[in-house]
Write a protein that holds these residues in place. Structure first.
Motif, PDB file in Angstrom:
ATOM      1  N   UNK A 588       4.147  -7.536  -3.437  1.00 58.60           N
ATOM      2  CA  UNK A 588       5.573  -7.840  -3.265  1.00 58.60           C
ATOM      3  C   UNK A 588       6.254  -8.099  -4.603  1.00 58.60           C
ATOM      4  N   UNK A 589       5.509  -8.639  -5.538  1.00 62.08           N
ATOM      5  CA  UNK A 589       6.085  -8.877  -6.853  1.00 62.08           C
ATOM      6  C   UNK A 589       6.349  -7.583  -7.606  1.00 62.08           C
ATOM      7  N   UNK A 590       5.745  -6.506  -7.182  1.00 63.97           N
ATOM      8  CA  UNK A 590       5.960  -5.199  -7.795  1.00 63.97           C
ATOM      9  C   UNK A 590       6.687  -4.266  -6.821  1.00 63.97           C
ATOM     10  N   UNK A 591       7.625  -4.789  -6.095  1.00 60.90           N
ATOM     11  CA  UNK A 591       8.272  -4.030  -5.022  1.00 60.90           C
ATOM     12  C   UNK A 591       8.961  -2.792  -5.526  1.00 60.90           C
ATOM     13  N   UNK A 592       9.550  -2.855  -6.712  1.00 54.68           N
ATOM     14  CA  UNK A 592      10.299  -1.713  -7.206  1.00 54.68           C
ATOM     15  C   UNK A 592       9.410  -0.513  -7.514  1.00 54.68           C
ATOM     16  N   UNK A 593       8.148  -0.762  -7.795  1.00 53.15           N
ATOM     17  CA  UNK A 593       7.229   0.339  -8.135  1.00 53.15           C
ATOM     18  C   UNK A 593       6.373   0.780  -6.955  1.00 53.15           C
ATOM     19  N   UNK A 594       6.510   0.121  -5.826  1.00 56.03           N
ATOM     20  CA  UNK A 594       5.678   0.465  -4.670  1.00 56.03           C
ATOM     21  C   UNK A 594       6.138   1.775  -4.032  1.00 56.03           C
ATOM     22  N   UNK A 595       5.189   2.449  -3.446  1.00 55.92           N
ATOM     23  CA  UNK A 595       5.494   3.617  -2.608  1.00 55.92           C
ATOM     24  C   UNK A 595       6.275   3.139  -1.392  1.00 55.92           C
ATOM     25  N   UNK A 596       7.216   3.918  -0.924  1.00 53.75           N
ATOM     26  CA  UNK A 596       8.074   3.479   0.186  1.00 53.75           C
ATOM     27  C   UNK A 596       7.259   3.169   1.426  1.00 53.75           C
ATOM     28  N   UNK A 597       6.208   3.968   1.670  1.00 52.10           N
ATOM     29  CA  UNK A 597       5.374   3.705   2.848  1.00 52.10           C
ATOM     30  C   UNK A 597       4.614   2.413   2.654  1.00 52.10           C
ATOM     31  N   UNK A 598       4.046   2.214   1.455  1.00 47.56           N
ATOM     32  CA  UNK A 598       3.344   0.966   1.178  1.00 47.56           C
ATOM     33  C   UNK A 598       4.319  -0.197   1.214  1.00 47.56           C
ATOM     34  N   UNK A 599       5.513   0.004   0.688  1.00 45.12           N
ATOM     35  CA  UNK A 599       6.518  -1.061   0.725  1.00 45.12           C
ATOM     36  C   UNK A 599       6.867  -1.418   2.158  1.00 45.12           C
ATOM     37  N   UNK A 600       6.956  -0.427   3.027  1.00 44.83           N
ATOM     38  CA  UNK A 600       7.242  -0.721   4.426  1.00 44.83           C
ATOM     39  C   UNK A 600       6.113  -1.522   5.052  1.00 44.83           C
ATOM     40  N   UNK A 601       4.863  -1.120   4.750  1.00 42.91           N
ATOM     41  CA  UNK A 601       3.721  -1.863   5.293  1.00 42.91           C
ATOM     42  C   UNK A 601       3.675  -3.275   4.736  1.00 42.91           C
ATOM     43  N   UNK A 602       3.952  -3.436   3.425  1.00 41.87           N
ATOM     44  CA  UNK A 602       3.953  -4.769   2.814  1.00 41.87           C
ATOM     45  C   UNK A 602       5.074  -5.619   3.407  1.00 41.87           C
ATOM     46  N   UNK A 603       6.195  -4.998   3.678  1.00 41.86           N
ATOM     47  CA  UNK A 603       7.314  -5.737   4.270  1.00 41.86           C
ATOM     48  C   UNK A 603       6.930  -6.310   5.624  1.00 41.86           C
ATOM     49  N   UNK A 604       6.284  -5.532   6.422  1.00 38.32           N
ATOM     50  CA  UNK A 604       5.872  -6.029   7.735  1.00 38.32           C
ATOM     51  C   UNK A 604       4.838  -7.131   7.582  1.00 38.32           C
ATOM     52  N   UNK A 605       3.899  -6.961   6.648  1.00 43.96           N
ATOM     53  CA  UNK A 605       2.821  -7.927   6.501  1.00 43.96           C
ATOM     54  C   UNK A 605       3.329  -9.230   5.907  1.00 43.96           C
ATOM     55  N   UNK A 606       4.191  -9.151   4.883  1.00 49.31           N
ATOM     56  CA  UNK A 606       4.684 -10.377   4.257  1.00 49.31           C
ATOM     57  C   UNK A 606       5.620 -11.135   5.188  1.00 49.31           C
ATOM     58  N   UNK A 607       6.289 -10.393   6.082  1.00 51.26           N
ATOM     59  CA  UNK A 607       7.140 -11.069   7.063  1.00 51.26           C
ATOM     60  C   UNK A 607       6.295 -11.901   8.003  1.00 51.26           C
ATOM     61  N   UNK A 608       5.179 -11.377   8.425  1.00 51.21           N
ATOM     62  CA  UNK A 608       4.274 -12.135   9.286  1.00 51.21           C
ATOM     63  C   UNK A 608       3.707 -13.327   8.514  1.00 51.21           C
ATOM     64  N   UNK A 609       3.324 -13.091   7.274  1.00 53.59           N
ATOM     65  CA  UNK A 609       2.746 -14.157   6.458  1.00 53.59           C
ATOM     66  C   UNK A 609       3.739 -15.306   6.269  1.00 53.59           C
TER      67      UNK A 609
END
Length: 1424
Positions: A588-609
């Protein structure tokens, strides 16, 4: 081929094997994502690299040293380990009591004590099994055959070995001890412990001593330190008690002397020889006071029940692999491994089949009695010894050609840390997970059932060596596999809840499959990859010495499973390999460099966290935690920040207490920290909630564009019923993903897959709607859908997330097909369906391009219906139902499929054919019988045949024969009753017809006899009349001649063409040939008609003879051209002695016709043509006629003979009448003089002309009768003088004949002149008739008679001045009666046919020229 044993291992199905192209192999993560929908269904898959991909082996072989693990195979399997643990408990129980456990054999098999104990316990215990007599049932459950009394043996073994142990486990023996203690304290109660214990034991146990069977095998406990309770006890001598008493005297002196001789159970010191001393506590017990009692003193050390309970209650240590004591190099380990496998299988290692190794492995794993130990070099760190793949800055020197393998994605040193892998965001190096581990295996060395840490992916590459056998279960079956193993080995999981995470337990795949767990297998060969998917359990073993390398990796799709795995680990109190929350925060700290698909997956996971963290922090606050502190947990080692309760690695927050420095718990286990007040606790956090939300927002902004698209895709894919979108919407979503370059993830792949399926379904549906069969009855294509598949396809269309326009139309088509099937079933169920109905169904099926199972049956039924229809048509027309037709129908019916209607029709047809063939053969035999059968017999057979409805030629011939026979008999009856004499031809015809009829005809014999008599008569008549070698037939001799020379009208030539019939007049049959005569005589009804026919023939014969005689006599008159005269049969000029025939008056050379032996010189001489028969006496002819009349049969020869006799008798009568009328002298018989010819001189006549004329008439009349005289030997009559008396009897016809003869003589005198005139006339007509052949014949009569050919007649020239050249029917000739004797066309001279026949014709030349007599011929000799 031998059948496999029931317990033999059966290999599970193979997992998928992928062979990517060089292009696909370039991106490992893209390829794994591509195959994931297929491979994750089996949990594992195998990947074969392209043929050119062969990385060098970079590991330093000489430097690699390792200490392997020791694996005892039968301790690996869960159920086998449970059995071994149980046997160790039993062995320890008996060993502590001084007895060695011996496992007995039952039915030549080792008794499974664990299963026996479990089955008895399941049935309610020993007492209930004995009471209800369930030992036979237990024997059957253990697999023993019934009827061999195995149950009694099982009971005995249970009583000896297991029952004492179960009493000990239940504590029954300790109850007696407590009772004994109470008994000691109150001895006045009066109870006898001896009696009580003895009675209790007698009710339960008969023989408590274990292991006294002959076939028993001593059990040796396994001595692994991790699972062994006590070391084996030393054996004591038989006199154990005495020896014990002597050795421990010093110790016993310190105790109460009474205790040394008193049993603690019964309190009695009696029976000292039965008292036992415990080797643990020195208490005394009677052998008979124990439960169960002992009959003998046990061997070795003995423990009392109290010591035994204390020793067996010690907790069992966890099971684990033991490390070997030897350090191996790679080469030394390989030599050991190859030697082991070669010695075990007794063959070279490369010749041992993998199937044999696999079956033997699973047999050894489940064998309790066989201990096979192997070693396995597992989990060797590549960081320490070097990877098998080349790495940068490594010690292995890489060639220029192999430098590509340094950066290759399939190099396991690179795969875990590549950008698509989530593990790149884990800061620490994790050995075995982000750094590869090495594995050196040998035959049977195994890796047990497990899933990868954090449920991650794993990839294994076999560098070289023998294959590695893998077994895998898909991720969705993980919980099912765990439940099955817990159910089958609950004892292991009670002591080790995380047993499956220890990699020390395996279970037979066949056992798991029997409980419904899907298992797949594969053999990994050198140079191949094996990929395992998240939460996929896998295990396996090595086929021999090999070297492998493995590493873990995680992709975007793993993210939800990773968080689920942390929660699962928390429940099992299992430590984490890395902190999942830390990894998510790093991403999440590197959101700007993440792949959009990975960013979408991280978004869902960090929201749960964040949500869970917020809830737990609020809960901790409510519990009373007042202190908060920031903690840099990412700066600590993982083991320094583990939850003291669940061992979870803490990152976002943790709770600590000042009373316990260095100890912390996660927010889930705050209450488990310590007993201090909660207010003393401190909440340590890495980030505040306010700091977490910006991280969430940053990731959200990065994934928003993709999330919006993904949301629409998800909504489209999950739409139901009417809300489903069309195919165009799916295509637009795909186009949007391509234009915005969204990464290839699960959602996109699903969208693409659904779109492709929808397009395929749409194309197939359209083809089914438009397509028709190529031919009406073509063979079904192998690609045609069945009705079930079509129905499933229609359901699939409606189950698609996409709405297709073809679905309703295809549903309607399916309904039509189902209606067709129902109608077809109804038609097929009919007994005799119509051909038209079946044909209509087949025509309807032409519109269905699907595989219809009814079509073959309908076609078969159509053939049957057509055959039945043909059968009915043939049966309806028996006149055309031949045997061949029946055989053909039967041959066609044999080729048809069986059906009741066909079989019935076939039976009827076969019966009809059999009957028909029988009667055909019988009719043929009846007709061919010799002698033939009577008409009554044949009629009876024909009456039976008449009822057969078939066309039978022989039977019809039989009927026709009977009809002919009846007609013949009727004709024979009419012949006999008619009163007419039968004609021989009719009679012969009847006989021939009767002989041709194959029936016994009674009149036939009489008719045959009658025909025989007629034949004999004809032979007799032929002998009488016919000359030797005569060319004439009997009828030809007896009847008047039809043709006499080349005769006809003296003034007309015979016409070539047929005369036109005269109208309104019945034409009389012309008797021109003998055949006509014979036919006319045979057709006459009686003798009178026959006589009339013969009379007509006689008249013609007389006329013809008269003309012939006149012609022959006229040609012999002297002429100028007598040198051209041709006479005799040799057709030469007259010379020498000549003879003249008395009948035809022709001249013959004597040397040509006179027979030297002829003695009838005095008889009238006849030429060979006129003498046609012998001349029998008249009486003999009459006798022949009388014999024929007695036969009473008419025949032409008989009629001719009768007519000849009557004619002869009539001539004699007339001659006598003439004699009397003219008063002639009496006729006297004398031989006739030979005929002589006198010279005819012009003007020389007898002086007595009247007498000559009278004599000539008499002679002429006699000559005409001479033909008859030539057949019958009549006497010649000599007339005396008195010729003048004949003048008065000359009639007009005789005068005319005389005048004709005189005119012939006058015509001869002018022959020379006529010839000259003819030649002159011929010359005048030469120019007129250039196209005709000139006539060279003379005008004399002999010239006319000589040219009888048709060609000569056509080429003759008419001498008329104005010849009209007639043709065809107009060519009728007339001869001049004057001096020229020339022939003219009747039409040219104006003479009709009637006038030419009745009157004389004289041409114009003869009317004007006078006749001059011709001089006699000076050349012709005198005829003698």
């Amino acid at each position: 081929m031998s059948q496999p044993r029931q317990d033999e291992f059966k290999p599970p199905p193979e997992c998928p094997v992928f062979e990517p192209s060089l292009e696909e192999f370039g991106d490992p993560f893209a390829f794994i994502n591509k195959i994931r929908p297929i491979a994750e269904k089996t949990g594992i898959c195998k990947v074969r690299p392209p043929p050119g991909w062969q990385p060098p082996f970079a590991c330093d072989v000489d430097r690699l040293h390792f200490v392997p693990r020791i694996q005892r195979l039968n301790e690996l399997e869960a159920q086998t380990r449970v059995k071994l643990n149980f046997l160790d408990q039993i062995a320890k129980f008996w060993d502590l009591q001084g007895c060695a456990l011996k496992i007995p054999h039952v039915e030549r098999k080792i008794l499974d004590l664990y299963k026996l104990n479990k089955l008895v316990a399941d049935e309610g215990g020993f007492d209930i099994v004995c009471r209800d007599r369930r030992w036979t049932k237990i024997a059957l459950q253990m697999g023993f055959a019934p009827g061999k009394a195995v149950g009694s043996h099982l009971r005995a073994h249970y009583e000896k070995i297991l029952y004492p142990y179960n009493l000990f486990q239940s504590g029954a023996n300790l109850l007696v001890i407590r009772h004994a203690n109470s008994f000691v304290k109150s001895e006045s109660c009066g109870y006898s412990c001896h009696t009580t214990c003895g009675s209790y034991f007698l009710q339960c146990v008969q023989k408590p001593q274990p292991g006294d069977d002959v076939d028993s095998r001593e059990y040796k406990p396994h001595d692994l330190a991790q699972r062994q309770f006590v070391l084996p006890s030393e054996l004591c001598p038989n006199a154990r008690r005495a020896k014990r008493m002597k050795s421990e005297v010093g110790n016993l002196q310190q105790r109460n002397p009474v205790d040394l001789v008193v049993c603690l159970v019964c309190g009695s010191g009696a029976d000292e020889d039965r008292l036992l001393l415990c080797d643990g506590c020195d208490d005394s017990y009677h052998t008979f006071c124990l439960i169960p009692p002992l009959h003998d003193v046990p061997k070795g050390d003995w423990r009392c029940p109290k010591c035994l309970a204390q020793e067996c209650s010690k907790p069992q240590e966890a099971f684990g692999f033991e490390q070997a004591y030897r350090d191996y190099s790679l080469r030394a380990f390989g030599q050991m491994a190859d030697a082991f496998k070669s010695d075990y299988f007794n063959m070279p290692v490369h010749m041992v089949p993998t199937e044999l190794v696999e079956k033997e492995f699973w047999r050894l794993v489940g064998a309790i009695e066989e201990d096979v130990t192997v070693e396995y070099g597992a989990d060797i760190a590549s960081k320490e010894f070097g990877s098998g793949f080349p790495i940068r800055n490594g010690k292995f020197k890489v060639s220029a050609a192999d430098e590509k393998y340094l950066t290759c994605g399939w190099n396991l040193n690179n795969m875990a840390m590549m950008d698509p892998s989530v593990l790149t965001h884990v800061t620490a190096d994790i050995c075995g997970m982000t750094l590869p581990w090495l594995y050196v295996g040998m035959c049977f060395s195994s890796f047990c059932w497990h899933i990868e840490d954090h449920w991650s992916y794993s990839i294994n590459y076999l560098h070289w060596g023998e294959p590695k056998t893998w077994y895998g279960a898909p991720g969705f079956a993980a919980e099912q596999l765990e439940e099955v193993m817990k159910k089958l080995a609950p004892e292991l999981f009670e002591s080790q809840p995380d047993l499956l995470h220890q990699l020390v337990t395996i279970m037979n795949p066949n056992t798991l499959m029997a409980y419904g767990v899907p298992i797949y297998r594969t053999n990994q060969c050198a140079g191949e990859f094996v990929v395992t998917f998240p939460r996929a359990y896998h295990s396996g073993f090595n086929q021999g010495f090999n070297f492998a390398e493995a590493v873990n990796f995680c992709t975007v799709d793993w993210m939800p499973l990773g968080r689920q795995c942390v929660d699962h680990y928390r429940l099992l109190h299992r430590y984490n390999v890395f902190s999942h929350d830390e990894m998510v925060c790093n991403m999440a700290s590197k959101a700007k460099t993440l792949d959009v698909v990975l960013a979408s997956a991280v978004h869902k996971d960090i929201a749960i966290m964040i949500r869970e963290e917020q809830e737990h922090r609020e809960k901790v606050k409510q519990m009373g935690v007042l202190h908060y502190k920031e903690a840099k947990y990412d700066h600590l080692q993982d083991d320094e920040r583990q939850c003291a309760k669940c061992r979870t690695t803490c990152y976002l927050s943790a709770v600590t207490c000042p009373c316990s420095p260095g100890i912390l718990v996660c927010l889930h286990h705050v209450t488990d920290l310590c007993s201090c007040p909660v207010s003393n606790y401190t909440l340590n956090y890495r980030f505040t909630l306010d700091a977490l939300f910006p991280m969430l927002e940053a990731v959200k902004q990065r994934a928003e564009l993709y999330d919006e698209w993904a949301s629409r895709v998800t909504e489209t894919l999950e739409a139901k019923l009417e809300k489903k979108k069309g195919l165009a919407v799916f295509r637009s979503l795909l186009a949007e993903s391509d234009s915005r370059m969204f990464p290839d993830n699960d959602l996109l792949r699903r969208l693409r897959l659904v779109t492709q399926d929808a397009e395929k379904c749409s194309a197939v549906a359209q083809q089914l709607l438009n397509g028709k069969r190529q031919t009406r009855y073509s063979v079904n294509s192998p690609f045609q859908l069945t009705v079930e598949e079509l129905s499933s396809f229609v359901r699939q269309l409606y189950n698609l997330p996409c709405s297709l326009s073809q679905a309703p139309l295809l549903k309607e088509l399916l309904n039509r097909i189902e209606d067709f099937q129902q109608h077809s079933q109804k038609v097929l169920a009919d007994e005799v369906p119509g051909v038209a109905e079946i044909q209509s169904l087949l025509d309807v099926s032409f519109d269905f391009d699907v595989e219809l199972p009814e079509l073959p049956r309908l076609r078969v039924r159509l053939e049957q219906a057509r055959w039945l229809e043909g059968m009915q048509q043939a049966s309806a027309q028996p006149a055309t139902l031949t045997l061949e037709t029946m055989r053909r129908l039967i041959d066609q019916g044999v080729g048809l499929a069986p059906h009741p209607s066909v079989e019935k029709a076939m039976a009827r047809l076969q019966e009809l054919l059999t009957v028909s063939e029988h009667w055909e053969d019988k009719a043929s035999s009846l007709l061919k019988a010799r002698p033939p059968h009577s008409i009554e017999t044949l009629s009876a057979a024909a009456e039976k045949v008449s009822g057969i409805p078939a066309y039978l030629p022989n039977c019809l011939l039989l009927k026709d024969t009977i009809r002919k026979a009846r007609e013949w008999l009727q004709e024979a009856e009419d012949l006999q009753a008619g009163g007419h004499t039968p004609v021989v031809d009719n009679l012969s015809d009847m006989v021939l017809r009767g002989q041709a009829i194959q029936v016994y005809l009674e009149p036939l014999e009489r008719l045959e006899s009658l025909v025989g008599e007629v034949q004999e008569w004809k032979e007799s008549a032929a002998t009488t009349f016919l000359l030797k070698n005569s060319p004439f037939t009997l009828l030809e001799v007896l009847c008047p001649r039809c043709e006499v020379g080349n005769l006809g009208s003296p003034k007309r030539k015979p016409k070539k063409v047929k005369e036109s019939p005269q109208s309104n007049k019945k034409k009389i049959a012309r008797l021109n040939t003998l055949t006509d005569v014979e036919k006319a005589l045979s057709e006459t009804k009686d003798s009178t008609s026959a006589m009339a026919t013969l009379e007509e023939l006689r008249v013609r014969e007389m006329e013809a003879l008269s003309i012939l005689r006149a012609a022959n006599e006229s040609k012999l008159l002297p002429t100028a051209d007598c040198m051209d005269l041709k006479v005799c049969i040799c057709q030469k000029a007259p010379m020498g002695a000549m003879l003249q025939c008395e009948l035809c008056r022709d001249a013959f050379h004597s040397v040509c016709v006179r027979d030297p032996t002829d003695t009838c010189a005095s008889q009238p001489w006849l030429c060979p043509q006129c003498r046609r028969s012998e001349k029998p006496p008249l009486n003999k002819a009459r006798s022949l006629l009388a014999s024929l009349q007695r036969i009473r049969v008419r025949l032409p020869e008989g009629d001719a003979l009768q007519y000849m006799v009557e004619r002869t008798v009539n001539w004699q009568h007339r001659a006598q009448q003439i004699s009397h009328t003219f008063n002639l002298p009496e006729l006297e018989e004398r031989p006739g003089t030979p005929p002589t010819l006198t010279r005819w001189a012009s003007g020389s006549h007898n002086t007595d002309s009247n007498a000559q004329v009278t004599l000539q008439f008499i002679l002429h009349e006699n000559k005409m009768r001479f033909k008859t005289a030539s057949r019958l030997n009549l006497n010649c009559f000599h007339f005396q003088d008195g010729v003048s008396g004949m003048k008065e009897v000359m009639n007009g016809s005789e005068k005319k004949a005389k005048r004709h003869l005189e005119r012939e003589g006058l015509a001869a005198e002018h022959r020379g002149k006529d010839k000259k005139h003819y030649h002159k006339r011929q010359k005048m007509n030469k120019e007129k008739n250039l196209d005709r052949r000139s006539a060279s014949t003379s005008s004399s009569p002999r010239s006319d008679f000589s040219q009888s050919d048709d060609s000569d007649e056509e080429m003759a020239v008419c001498p008329a001045e104005r010849c009209q050249l007639p043709e065809g029917d107009e060519v009728d000739w007339v001869q001049c009666d004057g001096s020229c004797n020339q022939w003219f066309h009747q039409v040219c001279v104006g003479v009709t046919a009637e006038l030419a026949e009745k009157e004389d014709y004289i041409c114009s030349g003869c009317v004007t020229d006078p006749l001059s007599p011709s001089p006699p011929c000076p050349v012709c000799p005198t005829l003698l």
